[in-house]
Motif scaffolding. Structure first.
Motif, PDB file in Angstrom:
ATOM      1  N   VAL A   6       0.765  -1.208   0.009  1.00  0.00           N
ATOM      2  CA  VAL A   6       0.076   0.095  -0.003  1.00  0.00           C
ATOM      3  C   VAL A   6       0.964   1.180  -0.107  1.00  0.00           C
ATOM      4  N   ALA A   7       1.840   1.369   0.917  1.00  0.00           N
ATOM      5  CA  ALA A   7       2.798   2.263   1.084  1.00  0.00           C
ATOM      6  C   ALA A   7       3.565   2.571  -0.375  1.00  0.00           C
ATOM      7  N   GLN A   8       3.896   1.630  -0.927  1.00  0.00           N
ATOM      8  CA  GLN A   8       4.811   1.736  -2.152  1.00  0.00           C
ATOM      9  C   GLN A   8       3.770   2.400  -3.190  1.00  0.00           C
ATOM     10  N   GLU A   9       2.650   1.907  -3.318  1.00  0.00           N
ATOM     11  CA  GLU A   9       1.891   2.217  -4.273  1.00  0.00           C
ATOM     12  C   GLU A   9       1.219   4.028  -4.122  1.00  0.00           C
ATOM     13  N   ALA A  10       1.351   4.272  -2.783  1.00  0.00           N
ATOM     14  CA  ALA A  10       0.935   5.637  -2.459  1.00  0.00           C
ATOM     15  C   ALA A  10       1.972   6.455  -2.964  1.00  0.00           C
ATOM     16  N   PHE A  11       3.253   6.143  -2.636  1.00  0.00           N
ATOM     17  CA  PHE A  11       4.373   7.207  -3.455  1.00  0.00           C
ATOM     18  C   PHE A  11       4.281   6.876  -5.008  1.00  0.00           C
ATOM     19  N   VAL A  12       3.901   5.809  -5.467  1.00  0.00           N
ATOM     20  CA  VAL A  12       3.798   5.819  -7.076  1.00  0.00           C
ATOM     21  C   VAL A  12       2.559   6.668  -7.470  1.00  0.00           C
ATOM     22  N   ARG A  13       1.421   6.794  -6.731  1.00  0.00           N
ATOM     23  CA  ARG A  13       0.287   7.695  -6.919  1.00  0.00           C
ATOM     24  C   ARG A  13       0.738   9.099  -6.930  1.00  0.00           C
ATOM     25  N   ALA A  14       1.525   9.249  -5.697  1.00  0.00           N
ATOM     26  CA  ALA A  14       1.774  10.677  -5.690  1.00  0.00           C
ATOM     27  C   ALA A  14       2.976  11.378  -6.719  1.00  0.00           C
ATOM     28  N   TRP A  15       3.801  10.396  -7.116  1.00  0.00           N
ATOM     29  CA  TRP A  15       4.688  10.733  -8.194  1.00  0.00           C
ATOM     30  C   TRP A  15       3.894  11.095  -9.532  1.00  0.00           C
ATOM     31  N   ARG A  16       3.111  10.139  -9.793  1.00  0.00           N
ATOM     32  CA  ARG A  16       2.243  10.252 -11.042  1.00  0.00           C
ATOM     33  C   ARG A  16       1.239  11.493 -11.140  1.00  0.00           C
ATOM     34  N   HIS A  17       0.648  11.982 -10.019  1.00  0.00           N
ATOM     35  CA  HIS A  17      -0.224  12.747  -9.940  1.00  0.00           C
ATOM     36  C   HIS A  17       0.079  13.965  -9.142  1.00  0.00           C
ATOM     37  N   ALA A  18       1.381  14.278  -8.897  1.00  0.00           N
ATOM     38  CA  ALA A  18       1.990  15.478  -8.343  1.00  0.00           C
ATOM     39  C   ALA A  18       1.641  16.696  -8.874  1.00  0.00           C
ATOM     40  N   GLU A  19       1.398  16.705 -10.212  1.00  0.00           N
ATOM     41  CA  GLU A  19       1.263  18.102 -11.027  1.00  0.00           C
ATOM     42  C   GLU A  19      -0.317  18.421 -10.757  1.00  0.00           C
ATOM     43  N   SER A  20      -1.061  17.297  -9.997  1.00  0.00           N
ATOM     44  CA  SER A  20      -2.493  17.884  -9.817  1.00  0.00           C
ATOM     45  C   SER A  20      -2.799  18.128  -8.322  1.00  0.00           C
ATOM     46  N   TYR A  21      -1.670  18.225  -7.653  1.00  0.00           N
ATOM     47  CA  TYR A  21      -1.775  18.677  -6.279  1.00  0.00           C
ATOM     48  C   TYR A  21      -2.054  20.042  -6.154  1.00  0.00           C
ATOM     49  N   ASP A  22      -3.256  20.517  -5.484  1.00  0.00           N
ATOM     50  CA  ASP A  22      -3.564  21.925  -5.273  1.00  0.00           C
ATOM     51  C   ASP A  22      -3.504  22.496  -3.826  1.00  0.00           C
ATOM     52  N   PRO A  23      -2.635  23.179  -3.644  1.00  0.00           N
ATOM     53  CA  PRO A  23      -2.260  23.600  -2.327  1.00  0.00           C
ATOM     54  C   PRO A  23      -3.636  24.309  -1.634  1.00  0.00           C
ATOM     55  N   ARG A  24      -4.493  24.644  -2.455  1.00  0.00           N
ATOM     56  CA  ARG A  24      -5.572  25.312  -1.934  1.00  0.00           C
ATOM     57  C   ARG A  24      -6.615  24.429  -1.300  1.00  0.00           C
ATOM     58  N   LYS A  25      -6.591  22.880  -1.584  1.00  0.00           N
ATOM     59  CA  LYS A  25      -7.290  22.011  -1.148  1.00  0.00           C
ATOM     60  C   LYS A  25      -6.806  21.396   0.092  1.00  0.00           C
ATOM     61  N   GLY A  26      -5.433  21.705   0.458  1.00  0.00           N
ATOM     62  CA  GLY A  26      -5.225  21.068   1.627  1.00  0.00           C
ATOM     63  C   GLY A  26      -3.557  20.902   1.778  1.00  0.00           C
ATOM     64  N   ARG A  27      -2.913  20.640   2.851  1.00  0.00           N
ATOM     65  CA  ARG A  27      -1.364  20.396   2.718  1.00  0.00           C
ATOM     66  C   ARG A  27      -1.168  19.209   2.534  1.00  0.00           C
ATOM     67  N   VAL A  28      -0.010  19.249   2.012  1.00  0.00           N
ATOM     68  CA  VAL A  28       0.890  18.077   1.527  1.00  0.00           C
ATOM     69  C   VAL A  28       0.688  16.669   2.167  1.00  0.00           C
ATOM     70  N   PRO A  29       0.904  17.010   3.610  1.00  0.00           N
ATOM     71  CA  PRO A  29       0.868  15.566   4.089  1.00  0.00           C
ATOM     72  C   PRO A  29      -0.751  15.066   4.295  1.00  0.00           C
ATOM     73  N   ALA A  30      -1.542  15.872   4.630  1.00  0.00           N
ATOM     74  CA  ALA A  30      -2.858  15.529   4.274  1.00  0.00           C
ATOM     75  C   ALA A  30      -3.391  14.895   3.159  1.00  0.00           C
ATOM     76  N   TRP A  31      -2.870  15.518   1.875  1.00  0.00           N
ATOM     77  CA  TRP A  31      -3.141  14.845   0.638  1.00  0.00           C
ATOM     78  C   TRP A  31      -2.378  13.529   0.376  1.00  0.00           C
TER      79      TRP A  31
END
Lengths: 237, 185
Positions: free
Chosen positions: B52-77
């Protein structure tokens, strides 16, 4: 339905929406309402913040040894080549360098550095320093460290070289051929984290071994060679 | 690579969005214990939690550009990605959640992380508030927030009416918000 009744229904859904578990139709209905109702939108934002904060209360747990390396290996095929490598002369346009290719380059550089260390024992120090600096510059490295590899009885079996660069790596030269067989290897950092490395298959004419590493050289505590569950050789940095 | 370690979470995500391996390495090292801790808390098995943890980092890597700081901080995301993956894994494996009381107990153990928008007092207040919740409310919140169960599913597990399940969650969360002083009045 009146506005108040509408708000009451939507507020009933907010905990599930904030937790990300609301059904699709309920979520769609709520989102339509949020567009027109500032109070309910604010209620959702506050509840979502609380849910986020609860997730951060979970205790941290160190993952199994080698976790970081396994994650990075999964990302590596999609990564861009590091900028320093772009500086190398190329006949073709830059393209991603795989870990295998990086390892080949590292091994070749390691052989050169190991040769340089042997030469150090017979040549003048000033010439060595110039060569060392040149070698590091060519390999875009920042430093080289070494430690004796000893058996459980303290006999010196070889030398472990640790190179800080991109990538960083270990290279071991054995004084004599180790006992043939399979050796598991592990890097243990000074603060006790363990990183399993590439296994070593000792056979005919196996006088060297190497592996890329994902920690800073100054973090290395020991390098362990384990055979059949017993640590038979250790290098302490 | 030294300079990467001091970068903000948002800068590391920006680096990941441009496929920078050094940024990814720094990001994984910064959050691996937190991500693995949450995954393990939910799925209860170290080997499954690693997947699960590996996959979470892979998803974060692939979707990093869609992160929107207005919707929450990075740890919560990142932790929300982890939680959702862990819940999906539990559902696919047809496994029941770990005892919610054990989970809530771990939250108040004061060994949690520090990467949060809350200051220390708020964090301690939230922990104390969790301890004071009636057990049935704490249990309903754990089943919803950490195990992704809907009101209907909680009602079925607890053998209570749907309205009662929803009320327990709503009142419990309301008490926690009061403690944090985030009431919207």
């Amino acid at each position: 339905m009146s506005e108040d009744a509408d708000c009451a229904e939507i507020r009933d859904l907010i905990p599930e929406i904030a937790a990300g578990v609301a059904a699709g139709d309920e979520r769609a209905r709520a989102l339509a309402h949020f567009g027109a109702c500032h109070e309910c939108r604010h209620e959702l934002a506050m509840t979502a913040d609380l849910v986020d904060e609860m997730l951060t209360l979970v205790p941290v747990q160190e993952p199994p040894a080698g976790f970081e390396g396994r994650v990075i290996a999964r990302l590596a095929p999609e990564a861009k080549p590091r900028s320093r490598r772009v500086r190398l002369p190329r006949r073709r346009p830059a393209r991603p360098v795989g870990r295998a290719a990086a390892w080949v380059a590292a091994t070749a550089a390691a052989a050169g550095l190991a040769a340089g260390v042997v030469w150090w024992q017979t040549a003048q120090d000033r010439a060595l320093a110039a060569s060392y600096r040149h070698t590091l510059e060519v390999a875009h490295g920042r430093g080289l460290s070494a430690a004796p590899l000893k058996s459980g009885l303290g006999a010196e079996q070889g030398t472990v070289f640790a190179y800080q660069g991109e990538p960083s790596w270990l290279y071991v030269t054995f004084r004599s051929m180790p006992q043939p067989g399979h050796y598991d290897t592990c890097l243990v950092t000074k603060d006790g984290r363990r990183f399993p490395l590439r296994a070593f298959e000792a056979g005919q004419n196996a006088y060297a071994w190497g592996s890329t590493i994902n920690v800073q050289v100054q973090e290395i505590g020991t390098i362990e060679f384990t055979r059949s569950g017993v640590t038979v050789m250790t290098a302490r940095f | 690579m030294h300079g990467v370690w001091a970068l903000s979470d948002e800068s590391l995500l920006a680096g990941m969005a441009s496929r920078d391996a050094d940024a990814a390495t720094a990001f994984v090292r910064r959050y691996q214990a937190r991500v693995f801790g949450l995954a393990l808390t939910i799925v209860g098995s170290r080997s499954v939690a690693e997947d699960v943890a590996q996959e979470a980092f892979v998803r974060a890597w692939r979707h990093a550009e869609s992160y929107d700081p207005r919707k929450g901080r990075v740890p919560a995301w990142l932790l929300t990605i982890t939680r959702n993956l862990a819940i999906d894994t539990l559902r696919m494996r047809g496994e029941l959640p770990t005892d919610p009381f054990l989970l809530m107990g771990s939250l108040v153990s004061q060994e949690g992380g520090t990467d949060s928008s809350m200051d220390y007092d708020d964090r301690e207040n939230l922990r104390r508030a969790l301890l004071t919740l009636p057990p049935e409310q704490a249990r309903a919140i754990a089943l919803s927030v950490f195990y992704g169960l809907t009101g209907k599913e909680i009602a079925a597990i607890e053998e209570i009416p749907l309205g009662t399940a929803k009320t327990r969650i709503r009142r419990g969360l309301g008490k926690l918000r009061e403690v944090l002083g985030v009431r919207d009045e």
